[in-house]
Design a protein around this motif. Structure first.
Motif, PDB file in Angstrom:
ATOM      1  N   ASN A 194     -47.519  28.843 -18.190  1.00  0.00           N
ATOM      2  CA  ASN A 194     -48.049  28.714 -19.549  1.00  0.00           C
ATOM      3  C   ASN A 194     -47.019  29.316 -20.504  1.00  0.00           C
ATOM      4  O   ASN A 194     -47.076  30.503 -20.835  1.00  0.00           O
ATOM      5  CB  ASN A 194     -49.394  29.434 -19.661  1.00  0.00           C
ATOM      6  CG  ASN A 194     -50.100  29.139 -20.976  1.00  0.00           C
ATOM      7  OD1 ASN A 194     -49.505  28.600 -21.911  1.00  0.00           O
ATOM      8  ND2 ASN A 194     -51.366  29.510 -21.052  1.00  0.00           N
ATOM      9  N   GLN A 253     -48.628  27.352 -31.156  1.00  0.00           N
ATOM     10  CA  GLN A 253     -49.567  26.785 -30.184  1.00  0.00           C
ATOM     11  C   GLN A 253     -49.729  27.674 -28.949  1.00  0.00           C
ATOM     12  O   GLN A 253     -49.806  27.192 -27.809  1.00  0.00           O
ATOM     13  CB  GLN A 253     -49.131  25.371 -29.774  1.00  0.00           C
ATOM     14  CG  GLN A 253     -49.090  24.393 -30.943  1.00  0.00           C
ATOM     15  CD  GLN A 253     -48.676  22.996 -30.527  1.00  0.00           C
ATOM     16  OE1 GLN A 253     -48.319  22.758 -29.383  1.00  0.00           O
ATOM     17  NE2 GLN A 253     -48.731  22.069 -31.467  1.00  0.00           N
ATOM     18  N   GLN A 298     -51.893  30.112 -26.597  1.00  0.00           N
ATOM     19  CA  GLN A 298     -53.249  30.479 -26.242  1.00  0.00           C
ATOM     20  C   GLN A 298     -53.406  31.997 -26.336  1.00  0.00           C
ATOM     21  O   GLN A 298     -52.434  32.737 -26.194  1.00  0.00           O
ATOM     22  CB  GLN A 298     -53.577  30.009 -24.824  1.00  0.00           C
ATOM     23  CG  GLN A 298     -53.532  28.491 -24.647  1.00  0.00           C
ATOM     24  CD  GLN A 298     -53.822  28.081 -23.223  1.00  0.00           C
ATOM     25  OE1 GLN A 298     -54.249  28.900 -22.405  1.00  0.00           O
ATOM     26  NE2 GLN A 298     -53.603  26.804 -22.935  1.00  0.00           N
ATOM     27  N   PRO A 299     -54.591  32.493 -26.603  1.00  0.00           N
ATOM     28  CA  PRO A 299     -54.782  33.944 -26.674  1.00  0.00           C
ATOM     29  C   PRO A 299     -54.367  34.618 -25.370  1.00  0.00           C
ATOM     30  O   PRO A 299     -54.633  34.113 -24.277  1.00  0.00           O
ATOM     31  CB  PRO A 299     -56.286  34.090 -26.925  1.00  0.00           C
ATOM     32  CG  PRO A 299     -56.707  32.795 -27.534  1.00  0.00           C
ATOM     33  CD  PRO A 299     -55.838  31.755 -26.893  1.00  0.00           C
ATOM     34  N   VAL A 320     -56.115  34.213 -31.801  1.00  0.00           N
ATOM     35  CA  VAL A 320     -56.437  33.034 -32.608  1.00  0.00           C
ATOM     36  C   VAL A 320     -56.376  33.390 -34.090  1.00  0.00           C
ATOM     37  O   VAL A 320     -56.948  34.382 -34.540  1.00  0.00           O
ATOM     38  CB  VAL A 320     -57.841  32.504 -32.250  1.00  0.00           C
ATOM     39  CG1 VAL A 320     -58.219  31.345 -33.166  1.00  0.00           C
ATOM     40  CG2 VAL A 320     -57.896  32.061 -30.794  1.00  0.00           C
TER      41      VAL A 320
END
Length: 332
Positions: free
Chosen positions: A17, A33, A35-36, A80
């Motif tokens: 990731n 972009q 993710q947390p 976020v």
């Protein structure tokens, strides 16, 4: 600022990731972009050290890929709707390697010599040419051990640093003895010098029996062999039949000339067919300039004539043709 610097953000615990970007002309970057989670952020621009944020400087694998210690990084948290700033890098540039190329016999500067560096592992090669003062500089050397060697067309014996003379085919990029040049990020490396010896030379003229320059090429030429019979070099004589080789290491050599219109000959005056043996060996000392290695070639004999075929029109399907065979006195 470092433009176009590669920056990656890799999620801790999930290395697949990851997101990547490059810095702009002002050195700024934004990785989007995400993710947390917590990320390892690293920067690895070309020709600069690579580093993980809040951690160690990266090293390099044998094939020159960047290898970073992610465990040393300070995690960067992505949430976020939040832009995390201040994840800045101050990176040191790769240093240079420089030195002087001189003539071995008197220390005079030697311009026009290529100095090349390679990294054992077949992954990097850069070069520079010595200037009028004999100096060269290899920019942006990756911080690790380097192998340096020279390459010239000036009649000098090339060397691998430090003082390992190369053979007639020049220096190997990756094999053979050498003194490693260790490069670190602490600063430039200077004083990696080369003192090149003058090679031996062979020169002469190839003539036919009428004293004219023998035209041997494109299907022949003058060839140089080692004392053990190994082919080393070939060349086409000039219009007047002259030829030369320089930059030769000390050793034993044979010279041979061949051409489609001539009987092959090995110096000094040994005619040969289908491969030459014997001849006069040339024992050359380092730097010796040997002239007068002349060869006089006999032309092959020629037989001329005219074949006339008499036939009625249209009786030969493909037109009048004839074949002439040549036999020796033994019936062969």
């Amino acid at each position: 600022p470092i433009a176009n610097g590669y920056v990656s953000a890799k999620m801790m615990g999930d290395p697949n990731n990851s997101r990547y970007t490059n810095s702009d002309a002002n050195g700024r970057y934004v990785v989007t972009q995400l993710q947390p989670g917590n990320y390892v952020v690293s920067a690895s621009p070309s020709y600069y050290e690579a580093k993980v944020w809040g951690g160690d400087t990266c090293t390099y694998t044998a094939d020159c890929f960047t290898q970073c210690n992610d465990a040393s990084a300070t995690p960067v948290t992505a949430a976020v709707g939040v832009t995390t700033s201040g994840i800045d890098f101050t990176l040191r540039p790769f240093p240079s390697i420089s030195g002087l190329v001189t003539k071995e016999e008197d220390g005079a500067p030697l311009p026009g010599v290529i100095v090349r560096n390679t990294i054992p592992g077949f992954c990097l090669s850069t070069w520079d040419e010595s200037d009028g003062a004999g100096t060269y500089r290899l920019e942006s050397a990756q911080p690790r051990e380097h192998r340096l060697f020279s390459s010239n067309a000036l009649g000098r014996i090339d060397e691998v640093y430090d003082g390992f003379s190369c053979g007639i085919d020049g220096c190997s990029w990756y094999s053979g003895p050498y003194t490693p040049v260790p490069v670190t990020l602490d600063g430039p490396i200077d004083g990696i010098n080369f003192a090149l010896s003058r090679g031996a030379s062979i020169q002469g003229v190839v003539r036919d029996v009428q004293g004219q320059g023998a035209v041997l090429c494109p299907n022949g030429g003058v060839e140089l062999y080692s004392g053990t019979g190994m082919w080393l070099r070939g060349t086409c004589p000039a219009a007047d039949g002259s030829y030369h080789w320089d930059g030769l290491p000390a050793g034993t050599y044979f010279v041979e000339a061949s051409g489609t219109a001539f009987v092959d000959e090995r110096f000094d005056g040994v005619p040969c067919e289908g491969g030459c043996d014997g001849g006069t060996p040339l024992e050359l000392a380092l730097g010796e300039q040997r002239g007068g290695i002349d060869l006089t070639l006999d032309r092959y004999g020629r037989i001329f004539g005219t074949v006339q075929v008499q036939a009625e029109p249209n009786t030969l399907c493909e037109g009048p043709t004839a074949e002439v065979d040549l036999w020796d006195s033994g019936g062969n």
